[in-house]
Design a protein around this motif. Structure first.
Motif, PDB file in Angstrom:
ATOM      1  N   GLY A   1      42.117  66.676  -3.096  1.00 32.87           N
ATOM      2  CA  GLY A   1      41.412  67.320  -2.070  1.00 32.87           C
ATOM      3  C   GLY A   1      42.344  68.602  -1.740  1.00 32.87           C
ATOM      4  O   GLY A   1      42.166  69.247  -0.446  1.00 32.87           O
TER       5      GLY A   1
ATOM      6  N   HIS B   1      48.138  72.050   5.425  1.00 33.34           N
ATOM      7  CA  HIS B   1      46.756  71.180   5.127  1.00 33.34           C
ATOM      8  C   HIS B   1      46.047  71.186   6.500  1.00 33.34           C
ATOM      9  O   HIS B   1      44.797  71.298   6.809  1.00 33.34           O
TER      10      HIS B   1
ATOM     11  N   HIS C   1      42.260  72.779   7.947  1.00 35.63           N
ATOM     12  CA  HIS C   1      41.212  71.903   8.648  1.00 35.63           C
ATOM     13  C   HIS C   1      41.289  72.990   9.954  1.00 35.63           C
ATOM     14  O   HIS C   1      39.764  72.673  10.506  1.00 35.63           O
TER      15      HIS C   1
ATOM     16  N   ASP D   1      38.541  63.222   4.374  1.00 34.67           N
ATOM     17  CA  ASP D   1      39.772  63.698   3.767  1.00 34.67           C
ATOM     18  C   ASP D   1      40.673  62.617   3.371  1.00 34.67           C
ATOM     19  O   ASP D   1      40.912  61.601   4.018  1.00 34.67           O
TER      20      ASP D   1
ATOM     21  N   HIS E   1      48.744  64.832   6.904  1.00 35.73           N
ATOM     22  CA  HIS E   1      48.671  65.895   8.028  1.00 35.73           C
ATOM     23  C   HIS E   1      49.655  65.631   9.104  1.00 35.73           C
ATOM     24  O   HIS E   1      50.109  64.531   9.086  1.00 35.73           O
TER      25      HIS E   1
HETATM   26 ZN   LIG Z   1      41.580  68.470   3.606  1.00 35.84          ZN
END
Ligand SMILES: [Zn+2]
Length: 251
Positions: free
Chosen positions: A45, A109, A113, A212, A216
């Motif tokens: 990802g 990350h 987003h 996803d 995070h």
């Molecule tokens: Zn992502």
């Protein structure tokens, strides 16, 4: 099957685990080690795999882990090629992430987003791709009318959203339920292989919701501020935006 702790607890940075299997290195590639459980993120990802170390408490021997990757249901750790003698099946190891690097990747990350959420909400532009390094990232959009003024406005809006301390929630949903969420369609959830029965979602509450697999931070306030460091045209419609976390090494 490796118990992959990173998907449910992104803050776990050290655990004890047992070696399940190993494979000797060959030329460029270091020895491989599979554990019963791990805190390593195997990459994917756009987020690079973790690095770190193994320590065998029994004799104090340590190994450097240069990467990890997913192979079927297992996470395979790759040691430095110079490590001629990997641990043995049954060995108990202390598994330790390079946490400074991982945490920077988590902040990066989540920043991506937030960018994605702002560009979709305010301009209706979809993401076509993205990639990140610790502290820096790029994201491509179907965003024909992007220009320098818009990019400045986007930077300010993303920073305002980050400052609001929005919570990040991770969920695992049955496929059918995930497909019923209109917001997920734009992240091309429909391109996922048919064999996948559950879909993991990452939500920045009130701003962004995506299918996803990454790790995070828990709140956007943990990201800090971002800077847009560049933007470019990758064609008439496809545009690329580059960001860096303020205060990061590369930023
Ligand atoms: Zn992502």
């Amino acid at each position: 099957m490796t118990d992959a702790i990173c998907y449910r607890d992104s803050y776990a940075d050290r655990i004890t685990a047992t070696v399940v299997a190993t494979e000797p290195g060959e030329s460029e590639r270091g020895p491989l080690v599979v554990l019963d459980r791990t805190v390593f993120y195997p990459g994917g990802g756009g987020q690079p795999a973790d690095r770190g170390t193994f320590l065998r408490a029994a004799d104090g021997r340590t190994w450097t882990v240069r990467a990890a990757r997913k192979e079927g249901d297992e996470i395979v750790h790759e040691l430095e090629p110079a490590e001629a003698e990997p641990p043995r099946p049954g060995d108990r190891l202390e598994v330790d992430l390079d946490w400074a690097r991982r945490h920077l990747l988590m902040r990066t990350h989540t920043a991506l987003h937030a960018l994605c959420g702002v560009v979709w909400r305010d301009y209706g532009a979809q993401v076509t791709g993205g990639n990140m390094e610790p502290g820096t990232a790029r994201m491509d959009f179907e965003f024909e009318r992007m220009n320098g003024d818009l990019v400045d406005a986007i930077e300010a809006t993303v920073n305002a959203e980050l400052e609001r301390g929005r919570e990040i929630r991770v969920n695992v949903l049955p496929r059918a339920e995930a497909f019923a969420i209109p917001d997920l369609i734009r992240t091309k959830v429909n391109l996922l292989p048919p064999g996948i029965s559950e879909i993991r979602t990452v939500e920045i509450v009130g701003l962004d919701l995506q299918a996803d697999g990454g790790t995070h931070v828990a709140s956007t306030s943990e990201v800090g501020r971002i800077r847009v460091t560049g933007y470019e045209s990758k064609g008439r419609i496809n545009k690329r935006i580059r960001i860096a976390l303020a205060g990061s090494l590369q930023g």
